[in-house]
Design a protein around this motif. Structure first.
Motif, PDB file in Angstrom:
ATOM      1  N   ASP A 345     -42.544 -34.712  84.318  1.00 29.92           N
ATOM      2  CA  ASP A 345     -42.143 -35.271  83.034  1.00 29.92           C
ATOM      3  C   ASP A 345     -42.222 -34.155  82.006  1.00 29.92           C
ATOM      4  O   ASP A 345     -43.300 -33.615  81.729  1.00 29.92           O
ATOM      5  N   LEU A 346     -41.073 -33.806  81.429  1.00 30.15           N
ATOM      6  CA  LEU A 346     -41.009 -32.689  80.491  1.00 30.15           C
ATOM      7  C   LEU A 346     -41.362 -33.095  79.064  1.00 30.15           C
ATOM      8  O   LEU A 346     -41.451 -32.239  78.188  1.00 30.15           O
ATOM      9  N   GLY A 347     -41.549 -34.382  78.838  1.00 32.85           N
ATOM     10  CA  GLY A 347     -41.872 -34.852  77.499  1.00 32.85           C
ATOM     11  C   GLY A 347     -43.174 -34.254  76.998  1.00 32.85           C
ATOM     12  O   GLY A 347     -44.180 -34.231  77.697  1.00 32.85           O
ATOM     13  N   GLY A 350     -42.679 -29.215  74.895  1.00 29.32           N
ATOM     14  CA  GLY A 350     -42.153 -28.336  73.860  1.00 29.32           C
ATOM     15  C   GLY A 350     -41.362 -27.165  74.404  1.00 29.32           C
ATOM     16  O   GLY A 350     -41.469 -26.043  73.903  1.00 29.32           O
ATOM     17  N   ALA A 353     -35.313 -24.693  73.310  1.00 32.02           N
ATOM     18  CA  ALA A 353     -33.909 -24.998  73.602  1.00 32.02           C
ATOM     19  C   ALA A 353     -33.125 -23.764  73.990  1.00 32.02           C
ATOM     20  O   ALA A 353     -32.052 -23.877  74.600  1.00 32.02           O
ATOM     21  N   GLN A 372     -33.362 -34.456  81.921  1.00 34.10           N
ATOM     22  CA  GLN A 372     -34.420 -34.347  80.909  1.00 34.10           C
ATOM     23  C   GLN A 372     -34.200 -33.125  80.016  1.00 34.10           C
ATOM     24  O   GLN A 372     -34.398 -33.192  78.794  1.00 34.10           O
ATOM     25  N   LEU A 373     -33.801 -32.020  80.613  1.00 30.38           N
ATOM     26  CA  LEU A 373     -33.557 -30.804  79.835  1.00 30.38           C
ATOM     27  C   LEU A 373     -32.418 -30.992  78.850  1.00 30.38           C
ATOM     28  O   LEU A 373     -32.501 -30.580  77.686  1.00 30.38           O
ATOM     29  N   ARG A 375     -31.406 -33.794  77.547  1.00 31.46           N
ATOM     30  CA  ARG A 375     -31.853 -34.689  76.472  1.00 31.46           C
ATOM     31  C   ARG A 375     -32.757 -33.964  75.481  1.00 31.46           C
ATOM     32  O   ARG A 375     -32.794 -34.318  74.300  1.00 31.46           O
ATOM     33  N   SER A 376     -33.453 -32.947  75.955  1.00 29.36           N
ATOM     34  CA  SER A 376     -34.364 -32.225  75.064  1.00 29.36           C
ATOM     35  C   SER A 376     -33.663 -31.137  74.261  1.00 29.36           C
ATOM     36  O   SER A 376     -34.302 -30.456  73.458  1.00 29.36           O
ATOM     37  N   GLY A 377     -32.352 -30.970  74.512  1.00 29.25           N
ATOM     38  CA  GLY A 377     -31.588 -30.021  73.716  1.00 29.25           C
ATOM     39  C   GLY A 377     -31.256 -28.704  74.389  1.00 29.25           C
ATOM     40  O   GLY A 377     -30.641 -27.825  73.758  1.00 29.25           O
TER      41      GLY A 377
END
Length: 399
Positions: A345-347, A350, A353, A372-373, A375-377
């Motif tokens: 889980d990368l949430g 930090g 990007a 996931q990546l 979605r994180s930008g």
């Protein structure tokens, strides 16, 4: 460049041909191997033939190439071609074999589609095939030349100078050229083809990432023994290596190949892996440590348990020698202090990007982490991946 006339025919027939490609490739392989059984000796992976993965990869690649030509007749899907060319070079594929493949592939098209295959249809798809084959032949010739390899004699004998048991089902083999000459140059992230003669006399090739020794006089590969399961056979080469390869024995290797390599960049770096997908990542870490890299590095790995995590100690040691590196591990069971439980889980990590990201592991894992990546930008262009065996992902998407 695909001619306008052929483009019109391919566009009109792509739904029919694409929809039948699985049947076409099944007929193609069965007929070709029945008449050319020698191709299974040292070239084609018979396990992937049995489980259908090679058939799916071929069908998907042909369809993807055709769609790319229709989208832009002057362009070629470089990522798809580069991936295939490197795999072919590590197998010792030669130009004349494309003529053999053409014969049986187009025979299968006619057999499966029957009267729908007019001379115009054959001509248009023949153009698609030779555009793809010609591009691959040219790329493979360059790869052989750059590696200093004669494609007629691509193999070299290496001596096992050390073996280390990493886990219950993974072992590392330290190798040096048996002829006493220098090893060929390698880049962090590349793999070698290992050719093994099995008990029935047939030679089979599997590709293993270089997990160490990339810049020195030795090379290291780490091999996970693939156990058989219900309906699937055990890994032929991995089990043969585990059973028989000992210090002092010799193995037959190709030169290093692979298009997913560590770039010379100062950008932040994320290395995300699962299972035996850690092997190219450890090779990259060793290269970075040897160079005294000051890059910001995040190492992310998921496994069933700490006991199943191959090269875990090497990873920790290398991370500890780098100026700005950190590792996070996820385990399905027995996580213990300092590790995460469950799936990666990368949430909350930090991740920057602007990082260069490398993925390696089972396809479901890589798809999940890539999503996931995104979605994180992290832009899709900054995410690269390595897959062991036929690439069933790139044949479907080039995003």
């Amino acid at each position: 460049m695909l001619s306008p006339e052929s483009a019109t025919v391919v566009r009109a027939t792509l739904p029919v041909v694409g929809g039948a490609l699985d049947d076409i490739t099944e007929r193609f392989y069965s007929t070709m191997f029945a008449e050319q059984p020698a191709l299974l000796d040292g070239l084609f992976n018979r396990t992937n033939q049995a489980n259908g993965e090679q058939r799916k990869a071929l069908a998907g690649s042909v369809a993807a190439f055709a769609r790319a030509l229709l989208a832009d007749p002057d362009a070629r899907p470089d990522a798809l071609l580069a991936r295939i060319a490197h795999k072919h070079a590590a197998l010792g594929v030669t130009e004349d074999q494309y003529t053999i493949v053409h014969k049986y592939l187009f025979g299968a098209i006619v057999d499966v589609l029957g009267n729908a295959v007019t001379p115009e249809v054959v001509g248009a798809w023949d153009e698609v095939y030779w555009l793809m084959a010609g591009a691959l032949i040219a790329r493979e010739a360059r790869l052989y030349q750059e590696a200093g390899v004669d494609p007629r004699r691509p193999w070299r004998r290496w001596t096992v100078v050390g073996r280390r048991e990493e886990t219950a089902d993974a072992a590392s083999f330290l190798l040096r050229p048996a002829d006493g000459g220098p090893p060929p140059p390698a880049r962090a992230g590349q793999y070698v083809g290992v050719r093994v003669r099995l008990a029935d006399g047939v030679r089979q090739v599997r590709q293993y990432s270089l997990s160490g020794g990339i810049g020195g006089t030795l090379r290291r590969i780490t091999v996970k023994r693939v156990a058989g399961a219900a309906g699937t056979p055990e890994g032929e080469v991995s089990n043969a290596l585990h059973r028989t390869a000992r210090e002092g024995d010799e193995l037959t290797l190709s030169a290093p190949f692979g298009d997913v390599v560590l770039d010379d960049s100062a950008a932040p770096l994320v290395l995300a892996s699962a299972g035996i997908g850690c092997t190219p990542m450890v090779g990259m870490l060793e290269h970075l440590a040897a160079a005294g890299s000051g890059r910001r590095i995040r190492v992310l790995h998921a496994d069933r348990s700490p006991a199943d995590h191959a090269l875990r100690e090497d990873t920790g040691r290398l991370v500890g020698t780098l100026a700005d590196a950190r590792a996070d591990f996820w385990y399905g069971q027995g996580a213990g202090p300092g590790a995460h439980g469950g799936r990666m889980d990368l949430g909350g990590l930090g991740l920057p990007a602007d990082a260069d990201v490398y993925l390696c592991g089972p396809l479901p894992f890589m798809r999940d982490v890539r999503a996931q990546l995104l979605r994180s930008g992290v832009p899709a262009r900054r995410i690269r991946y390595e897959v062991f065996g036929p690439d069933l992902w790139l044949a479907r998407t080039e995003n």
